[in-house]
Design an enzyme around this catalytic site. Structure first.
Site, mmCIF file in Angstrom:
data_model
loop_
_atom_site.group_PDB
_atom_site.id
_atom_site.type_symbol
_atom_site.label_atom_id
_atom_site.label_comp_id
_atom_site.label_asym_id
_atom_site.label_seq_id
_atom_site.Cartn_x
_atom_site.Cartn_y
_atom_site.Cartn_z
ATOM 1 N N ASN A 213 13.525 8.870 1.374
ATOM 2 C CA ASN A 213 14.221 9.408 2.352
ATOM 3 C C ASN A 213 15.777 8.862 2.302
ATOM 4 O O ASN A 213 15.711 7.625 2.281
ATOM 5 C CB ASN A 213 13.956 9.215 3.717
ATOM 6 C CG ASN A 213 14.556 9.013 5.238
ATOM 7 O OD1 ASN A 213 16.140 9.174 4.537
ATOM 8 N ND2 ASN A 213 14.921 8.868 6.171
ATOM 9 N N HIS B 298 17.923 17.734 6.958
ATOM 10 C CA HIS B 298 18.119 15.055 6.822
ATOM 11 C C HIS B 298 16.398 15.671 5.855
ATOM 12 O O HIS B 298 15.474 16.145 6.483
ATOM 13 C CB HIS B 298 18.613 14.928 7.494
ATOM 14 C CG HIS B 298 17.727 13.221 6.980
ATOM 15 N ND1 HIS B 298 18.155 12.786 5.983
ATOM 16 C CD2 HIS B 298 17.346 12.361 7.581
ATOM 17 C CE1 HIS B 298 17.745 11.355 6.313
ATOM 18 N NE2 HIS B 298 16.876 11.259 7.958
ATOM 19 N N CYS C 45 21.103 8.147 9.461
ATOM 20 C CA CYS C 45 20.815 9.574 8.624
ATOM 21 C C CYS C 45 21.396 10.650 8.856
ATOM 22 O O CYS C 45 20.994 11.791 8.469
ATOM 23 C CB CYS C 45 19.095 9.760 8.672
ATOM 24 S SG CYS C 45 18.574 8.204 8.153
HETATM 25 O O1 UT7 Z 1 15.486 9.256 9.155
HETATM 26 C C1 UT7 Z 1 14.704 9.053 9.931
HETATM 27 C C2 UT7 Z 1 13.931 8.205 8.824
HETATM 28 N N1 UT7 Z 1 12.432 8.160 9.691
HETATM 29 C C3 UT7 Z 1 11.482 9.399 9.812
HETATM 30 O O2 UT7 Z 1 11.646 10.326 9.254
HETATM 31 C C4 UT7 Z 1 9.811 9.338 9.573
HETATM 32 C C5 UT7 Z 1 8.964 10.245 10.565
HETATM 33 N N2 UT7 Z 1 7.761 9.209 10.810
HETATM 34 C C6 UT7 Z 1 7.315 9.569 9.687
HETATM 35 O O3 UT7 Z 1 7.513 10.270 8.771
HETATM 36 C C7 UT7 Z 1 5.643 8.889 10.087
HETATM 37 O O4 UT7 Z 1 5.480 9.275 11.482
HETATM 38 C C8 UT7 Z 1 5.425 8.347 9.236
HETATM 39 C C9 UT7 Z 1 5.429 9.369 7.341
HETATM 40 C C10 UT7 Z 1 6.387 7.513 9.226
HETATM 41 C C11 UT7 Z 1 3.525 7.748 9.344
HETATM 42 O O5 UT7 Z 1 2.696 9.303 9.609
HETATM 43 P P1 UT7 Z 1 1.624 9.338 10.437
HETATM 44 O O6 UT7 Z 1 0.943 10.735 10.216
HETATM 45 O O7 UT7 Z 1 3.035 9.337 11.763
HETATM 46 O O8 UT7 Z 1 0.942 8.265 10.274
HETATM 47 P P2 UT7 Z 1 1.012 6.861 11.109
HETATM 48 O O9 UT7 Z 1 1.928 6.128 11.446
HETATM 49 O O10 UT7 Z 1 0.196 7.648 12.632
HETATM 50 O O11 UT7 Z 1 -0.215 6.124 10.745
HETATM 51 C C12 UT7 Z 1 -2.217 6.098 10.102
HETATM 52 C C13 UT7 Z 1 -2.116 5.249 9.826
HETATM 53 C C14 UT7 Z 1 -2.692 3.939 10.221
HETATM 54 O O12 UT7 Z 1 -3.665 3.810 10.198
HETATM 55 P P3 UT7 Z 1 -4.986 3.247 10.961
HETATM 56 O O13 UT7 Z 1 -4.151 2.454 12.092
HETATM 57 O O14 UT7 Z 1 -5.233 4.790 11.434
HETATM 58 O O15 UT7 Z 1 -5.883 2.813 9.999
HETATM 59 C C15 UT7 Z 1 -1.096 3.476 9.296
HETATM 60 O O16 UT7 Z 1 -1.805 1.657 9.381
HETATM 61 O O17 UT7 Z 1 -2.176 5.079 8.332
HETATM 62 C C16 UT7 Z 1 -1.437 4.408 7.767
HETATM 63 N N3 UT7 Z 1 -0.336 4.343 6.938
HETATM 64 C C17 UT7 Z 1 -0.376 3.715 5.586
HETATM 65 N N4 UT7 Z 1 -1.254 4.016 5.147
HETATM 66 C C18 UT7 Z 1 -1.269 4.032 3.620
HETATM 67 C C19 UT7 Z 1 0.588 3.963 7.723
HETATM 68 N N5 UT7 Z 1 1.643 3.431 6.452
HETATM 69 C C20 UT7 Z 1 0.852 3.719 5.295
HETATM 70 C C21 UT7 Z 1 1.025 3.180 3.760
HETATM 71 N N6 UT7 Z 1 0.344 3.592 2.823
HETATM 72 N N7 UT7 Z 1 2.060 3.676 3.424
#
Ligand code: UT7
Length: 318
Positions: free
Chosen positions: A275, A245, A112
């Site tokens: 993204n 980005h 990225c």
């Molecule tokens: O170019 C760089 C590329 N990467 C990025 O920019 C990603 C950077 N990270 C992020 O943007 C965030 O960490 C995410 C958007 C990926 C995740 O957000 P978060 O607020 O950190 O959520 P989390 O990973 O802590 O997940 C929270 C909950 C989990 O459920 P439980 O364990 O709390 O029950 C996940 O299983 O959300 C759940 N979850 C989803 N639910 C619905 C994870 N993905 C999804 C989904 N839909 N797509």
């Protein structure tokens, strides 16, 4: 001798997939994706549509905006993590599609951060007198490397391409650049698979520790911004636009807050293309140029962060 961006262009494939449409096949919801990332929809390439197919219209549009003929390009750099094939490079394939030959052409693989890496290389080629017109493209087809069973990653990415023409000028354009990498974080965001003896060994899909990426990105965006501003003798208040980005609106807004930059100076287009990795900065830049937000004389900060981990910043005068 300075390097100036004199034209921008972009291309998004025809197929648009909204969060609701994705939620029909993936265990997710529009509400989750929107509130966690800001993404509402993304574009996906058609079957057989490759990075060079997206790069070509983006490049043609940038050349048209710059008033430069393909024959006048003397370097092509394509930033991509999803090349058409293992080799030759997507840059060579694009060169052939543009109907030109002779100038050097190569890909940059910095995930990225690829576009800021490529723009920095273009700046150095121009300032050393080795090129006068450089075509810099970010082009990605992430839909080819997404695991549709991993809702933590597959909802985040999209396909697209953005391009700029950078030209030699006696007026300052690119004011400062700074690139970084730290390979000790290579597993935080990766596609670990490789082709070996006719088989794929390891996973050919994106894997990510989202929470760690989030924190890392905000920290290095803030550090990178201060670093290039300092080397150009400028302050955060001198910035007209921050074009990071486009991964997640929360990362972008958190960075703007930490820098003390008003939210109004942040250019965010992630909501309609997700993204798109190396393509995201030139896509956002082109949109802001075309809709009249970016104006001559303004100061822009472009910043990338991605797998490697890699990161970097380019400060420029429009
Ligand atoms: O170019 C760089 C590329 N990467 C990025 O920019 C990603 C950077 N990270 C992020 O943007 C965030 O960490 C995410 C958007 C990926 C995740 O957000 P978060 O607020 O950190 O959520 P989390 O990973 O802590 O997940 C929270 C909950 C989990 O459920 P439980 O364990 O709390 O029950 C996940 O299983 O959300 C759940 N979850 C989803 N639910 C619905 C994870 N993905 C999804 C989904 N839909 N797509």
């Amino acid at each position: 001798m300075f390097a100036r961006v004199i034209g921008t262009g972009s291309y998004l494939p025809e197929k648009v997939v909204t969060n609701d449409e994705l939620a029909r096949t993936v265990d997710t919801s529009d509400e989750w994706i929107r509130t966690r990332t800001g993404i509402r929809s993304r574009h996906f390439a058609a079957e057989g549509e490759l990075a060079s197919d997206l790069a070509l219209p983006a490049a043609r549009r940038a050349l048209h905006a710059a008033g430069v003929n393909p024959a006048d390009i003397d370097l092509i750099i394509v930033a991509t993590t999803t090349p058409d094939i293992i080799f030759p490079s997507t840059a060579c394939i694009l060169q052939s599609k543009l109907g030109i030959a002779g100038c050097p052409a190569f890909d940059v693989q910095a995930v990225c951060s690829g576009f800021v890496y490529a723009l920095t290389i273009a700046d150095l080629f121009i300032r050393s007198g080795q090129a006068r017109h450089v075509l810099v493209v970010g082009a990605e087809v992430y839909s080819r490397i997404l695991d549709w069973n991993d809702r933590g990653t597959c909802v985040l990415f999209g396909d697209g391409a953005g391009a700029v023409v950078v030209a030699a000028s006696d007026k300052p354009g690119i004011l400062a650049t700074k690139l970084h990498a730290d390979g000790s974080h290579k597993d935080m965001l990766c596609v670990p698979g490789s082709v070996n003896g006719g088989k794929v060994s390891g996973s050919p899909f994106v894997q990510m520790d989202g929470g760690s990426v989030f924190k890392f990105a905000v920290r290095v965006f803030e550090e990178g911004a201060n670093e290039v501003l300092k080397s150009a003798g400028l302050k955060v208040s001198d910035l007209d636009w921050f074009i990071p980005h486009q991964a997640n609106i929360r990362i972008m807004e958190a960075t703007a807050r930490k820098l003390g930059l008003p939210k109004e100076k942040l250019i965010a287009t992630v909501h309609h293309h997700g993204n798109t990795s190396a393509a995201s900065i030139p896509l956002a830049l082109d949109e802001a140029v075309k809709d009249g937000r970016v104006l001559p004389g303004q100061t822009l900060l472009l910043e990338g962060v991605g797998g490697g981990f890699t990161w970097g910043a380019v400060l420029l005068r429009w």
